[in-house]
Design a protein around this motif. Sequence first.
Motif, PDB file in Angstrom:
ATOM      1  N   MET A   1       5.979   1.848  -0.824  1.00 54.31           N
ATOM      2  CA  MET A   1       4.962   2.239  -1.798  1.00 54.31           C
ATOM      3  C   MET A   1       3.594   1.656  -1.438  1.00 54.31           C
ATOM      4  O   MET A   1       2.579   2.349  -1.486  1.00 54.31           O
ATOM      5  CB  MET A   1       5.380   1.775  -3.193  1.00 54.31           C
ATOM      6  N   THR A   2       3.607   0.367  -1.086  1.00 51.67           N
ATOM      7  CA  THR A   2       2.342  -0.300  -0.766  1.00 51.67           C
ATOM      8  C   THR A   2       1.630   0.380   0.396  1.00 51.67           C
ATOM      9  O   THR A   2       0.409   0.567   0.375  1.00 51.67           O
ATOM     10  CB  THR A   2       2.579  -1.782  -0.433  1.00 51.67           C
ATOM     11  N   HIS A   3       2.412   0.765   1.424  1.00 52.39           N
ATOM     12  CA  HIS A   3       1.836   1.433   2.591  1.00 52.39           C
ATOM     13  C   HIS A   3       1.159   2.742   2.177  1.00 52.39           C
ATOM     14  O   HIS A   3       0.031   3.040   2.607  1.00 52.39           O
ATOM     15  CB  HIS A   3       2.927   1.703   3.623  1.00 52.39           C
ATOM     16  N   GLY A   4       1.818   3.521   1.335  1.00 51.36           N
ATOM     17  CA  GLY A   4       1.248   4.790   0.898  1.00 51.36           C
ATOM     18  C   GLY A   4      -0.012   4.600   0.081  1.00 51.36           C
ATOM     19  O   GLY A   4      -0.983   5.356   0.230  1.00 51.36           O
ATOM     20  N   ILE A   5      -0.012   3.585  -0.790  1.00 50.11           N
ATOM     21  CA  ILE A   5      -1.194   3.312  -1.609  1.00 50.11           C
ATOM     22  C   ILE A   5      -2.363   2.876  -0.737  1.00 50.11           C
ATOM     23  O   ILE A   5      -3.512   3.276  -0.968  1.00 50.11           O
ATOM     24  CB  ILE A   5      -0.873   2.249  -2.678  1.00 50.11           C
ATOM     25  N   MET A   6      -2.085   2.070   0.279  1.00 51.59           N
ATOM     26  CA  MET A   6      -3.150   1.642   1.181  1.00 51.59           C
ATOM     27  C   MET A   6      -3.744   2.832   1.930  1.00 51.59           C
ATOM     28  O   MET A   6      -4.959   2.912   2.131  1.00 51.59           O
ATOM     29  CB  MET A   6      -2.616   0.605   2.170  1.00 51.59           C
ATOM     30  N   LEU A   7      -2.903   3.773   2.333  1.00 47.24           N
ATOM     31  CA  LEU A   7      -3.392   4.985   2.990  1.00 47.24           C
ATOM     32  C   LEU A   7      -4.278   5.797   2.032  1.00 47.24           C
ATOM     33  O   LEU A   7      -5.326   6.317   2.422  1.00 47.24           O
ATOM     34  CB  LEU A   7      -2.217   5.843   3.459  1.00 47.24           C
ATOM     35  N   ALA A   8      -3.855   5.887   0.783  1.00 52.06           N
ATOM     36  CA  ALA A   8      -4.638   6.625  -0.211  1.00 52.06           C
ATOM     37  C   ALA A   8      -5.982   5.943  -0.465  1.00 52.06           C
ATOM     38  O   ALA A   8      -7.005   6.612  -0.602  1.00 52.06           O
ATOM     39  CB  ALA A   8      -3.844   6.743  -1.512  1.00 52.06           C
ATOM     40  N   LEU A   9      -5.974   4.621  -0.523  1.00 47.80           N
ATOM     41  CA  LEU A   9      -7.225   3.888  -0.722  1.00 47.80           C
ATOM     42  C   LEU A   9      -8.175   4.090   0.457  1.00 47.80           C
ATOM     43  O   LEU A   9      -9.387   4.233   0.281  1.00 47.80           O
ATOM     44  CB  LEU A   9      -6.943   2.397  -0.921  1.00 47.80           C
ATOM     45  N   ALA A  11      -8.242   6.735   2.334  1.00 51.20           N
ATOM     46  CA  ALA A  11      -8.747   8.100   2.193  1.00 51.20           C
ATOM     47  C   ALA A  11      -9.891   8.145   1.182  1.00 51.20           C
ATOM     48  O   ALA A  11     -10.904   8.820   1.400  1.00 51.20           O
ATOM     49  CB  ALA A  11      -7.620   9.034   1.756  1.00 51.20           C
ATOM     50  N   ALA A  12      -9.737   7.427   0.065  1.00 49.71           N
ATOM     51  CA  ALA A  12     -10.780   7.406  -0.959  1.00 49.71           C
ATOM     52  C   ALA A  12     -12.082   6.849  -0.402  1.00 49.71           C
ATOM     53  O   ALA A  12     -13.169   7.367  -0.676  1.00 49.71           O
ATOM     54  CB  ALA A  12     -10.317   6.586  -2.164  1.00 49.71           C
ATOM     55  N   LEU A  13     -11.984   5.780   0.388  1.00 50.07           N
ATOM     56  CA  LEU A  13     -13.177   5.188   0.985  1.00 50.07           C
ATOM     57  C   LEU A  13     -13.857   6.165   1.937  1.00 50.07           C
ATOM     58  O   LEU A  13     -15.081   6.347   1.905  1.00 50.07           O
ATOM     59  CB  LEU A  13     -12.808   3.907   1.730  1.00 50.07           C
ATOM     60  N   TRP A 220     -11.823  15.399   7.817  1.00 50.02           N
ATOM     61  CA  TRP A 220     -10.552  15.455   8.561  1.00 50.02           C
ATOM     62  C   TRP A 220      -9.763  14.157   8.374  1.00 50.02           C
ATOM     63  O   TRP A 220      -8.551  14.191   8.131  1.00 50.02           O
ATOM     64  CB  TRP A 220     -10.827  15.688  10.053  1.00 50.02           C
ATOM     65  N   SER A 221     -10.442  13.043   8.476  1.00 52.59           N
ATOM     66  CA  SER A 221      -9.764  11.752   8.315  1.00 52.59           C
ATOM     67  C   SER A 221      -9.205  11.609   6.904  1.00 52.59           C
ATOM     68  O   SER A 221      -8.075  11.140   6.715  1.00 52.59           O
ATOM     69  CB  SER A 221     -10.739  10.607   8.610  1.00 52.59           C
ATOM     70  N   GLY A 222      -9.997  12.020   5.901  1.00 49.86           N
ATOM     71  CA  GLY A 222      -9.535  11.934   4.524  1.00 49.86           C
ATOM     72  C   GLY A 222      -8.322  12.808   4.272  1.00 49.86           C
ATOM     73  O   GLY A 222      -7.359  12.378   3.619  1.00 49.86           O
ATOM     74  N   LEU A 223      -8.349  14.036   4.784  1.00 49.26           N
ATOM     75  CA  LEU A 223      -7.199  14.930   4.630  1.00 49.26           C
ATOM     76  C   LEU A 223      -5.952  14.338   5.277  1.00 49.26           C
ATOM     77  O   LEU A 223      -4.859  14.345   4.688  1.00 49.26           O
ATOM     78  CB  LEU A 223      -7.498  16.289   5.267  1.00 49.26           C
ATOM     79  N   THR A 224      -6.101  13.846   6.493  1.00 46.91           N
ATOM     80  CA  THR A 224      -4.961  13.310   7.229  1.00 46.91           C
ATOM     81  C   THR A 224      -4.364  12.097   6.524  1.00 46.91           C
ATOM     82  O   THR A 224      -3.136  11.968   6.401  1.00 46.91           O
ATOM     83  CB  THR A 224      -5.387  12.927   8.656  1.00 46.91           C
ATOM     84  N   LEU A 225      -5.225  11.207   6.052  1.00 47.15           N
ATOM     85  CA  LEU A 225      -4.742  10.026   5.333  1.00 47.15           C
ATOM     86  C   LEU A 225      -4.091  10.415   4.011  1.00 47.15           C
ATOM     87  O   LEU A 225      -3.084   9.809   3.604  1.00 47.15           O
ATOM     88  CB  LEU A 225      -5.907   9.069   5.078  1.00 47.15           C
ATOM     89  N   THR A 226      -4.628  11.416   3.337  1.00 47.06           N
ATOM     90  CA  THR A 226      -4.027  11.872   2.081  1.00 47.06           C
ATOM     91  C   THR A 226      -2.630  12.423   2.321  1.00 47.06           C
ATOM     92  O   THR A 226      -1.689  12.104   1.574  1.00 47.06           O
ATOM     93  CB  THR A 226      -4.907  12.944   1.417  1.00 47.06           C
ATOM     94  N   MET A 227      -2.473  13.252   3.353  1.00 48.15           N
ATOM     95  CA  MET A 227      -1.156  13.802   3.657  1.00 48.15           C
ATOM     96  C   MET A 227      -0.179  12.702   4.050  1.00 48.15           C
ATOM     97  O   MET A 227       0.991  12.720   3.640  1.00 48.15           O
ATOM     98  CB  MET A 227      -1.276  14.858   4.759  1.00 48.15           C
ATOM     99  N   ALA A 228      -0.640  11.739   4.826  1.00 46.47           N
ATOM    100  CA  ALA A 228       0.220  10.616   5.208  1.00 46.47           C
ATOM    101  C   ALA A 228       0.614   9.792   3.990  1.00 46.47           C
ATOM    102  O   ALA A 228       1.757   9.326   3.875  1.00 46.47           O
ATOM    103  CB  ALA A 228      -0.496   9.739   6.234  1.00 46.47           C
ATOM    104  N   ALA A 229      -0.327   9.609   3.061  1.00 49.25           N
ATOM    105  CA  ALA A 229      -0.039   8.858   1.839  1.00 49.25           C
ATOM    106  C   ALA A 229       1.005   9.581   0.988  1.00 49.25           C
ATOM    107  O   ALA A 229       1.918   8.950   0.431  1.00 49.25           O
ATOM    108  CB  ALA A 229      -1.319   8.640   1.042  1.00 49.25           C
TER     109      ALA A 229
END
Length: 289
Positions: A1-9, A11-13, A220-229
């Motif tokens: 869970m933590t890994h996914g949240i970090m990816l989402a954060l 992406a937000a940045l 592109w980076s935001g999309l990729t990180l969102t999908m990974a999250a």
Amino acid sequence: MTHGIMLALAAALIYGFLALSYDIAAKRHYEIWDVLLYMQFTGFMIGLAVTMFLRLPFYNLRLLSMGLIGAVAFVGGGACYLQASRERDIAANWTIVNLSVVLPILVSVWWFKDAFSFAKGLGVLFTLASIVLIGGGFQRKTAAGPGSRWFVYISLAFFLNAWLVILLRFVPAGYGPLFTAYLYGIGFLLVLAYKLVRDRHWSKEGGLIGISAAAAMTHWSGLTLTMAALVAVGRVSSQAGLVVYPITNGLVIPVAVVLGALLLKQKISFRSGMGVALGMVAMALLSSS
């Protein structure tokens, strides 16, 4: 869970810097379709290069269909958002367009049967409250009302952005780069066709190309990180959409407003500051187990 949240954060940045790129392009009155043309081309080249590096298959009918839908939503939403950004600042436009996070969350509950926990339910509410507070002063600069061109453009951007975000939940794990190649590649062809029919002037201004490329890289980076999250959270929780979407498309608003104030010298009202604080509370709630 933590890994996914970090990816989402993350992406937000990154999406916060996308907001800056859009705002600069709009305030400099760069030709909208030229911005989109260079942006789509840059995104396509990045997606294609990563797809080749990962040795993913180049043909996937399901992703191709999703890429077509996403390209129409992205190009149309991008054009509307850039037009709206010529009239209002980040705090207004980025708030309204990302309020569309409500729709992907509802789809997650309805289609994927995501379940609410009390803490995450509060997190969603605090996220929406943050959005409303930060965008609360968006009527100060002009008297544009519900019948204005601005309202029409930002409403269309709101609706179209939601559909692109929803599509991300359906991208299979590991196939994000291929999806982006389809998304930007088809988008590039759509914009190119429009310019060939309506406007054959090709701007080569360095600033326009640079901002367009920056927008493509951040998007592109935001999309990729969102999908990974979404994939990472989905492996350990049934609430992937409820966790990821409020962060990537909700908490990005405080990030963008702060960046706008620091880098573009846009003023933050007391009400917007309160919204940022609520956003931080929402992040803590959404990150809870």
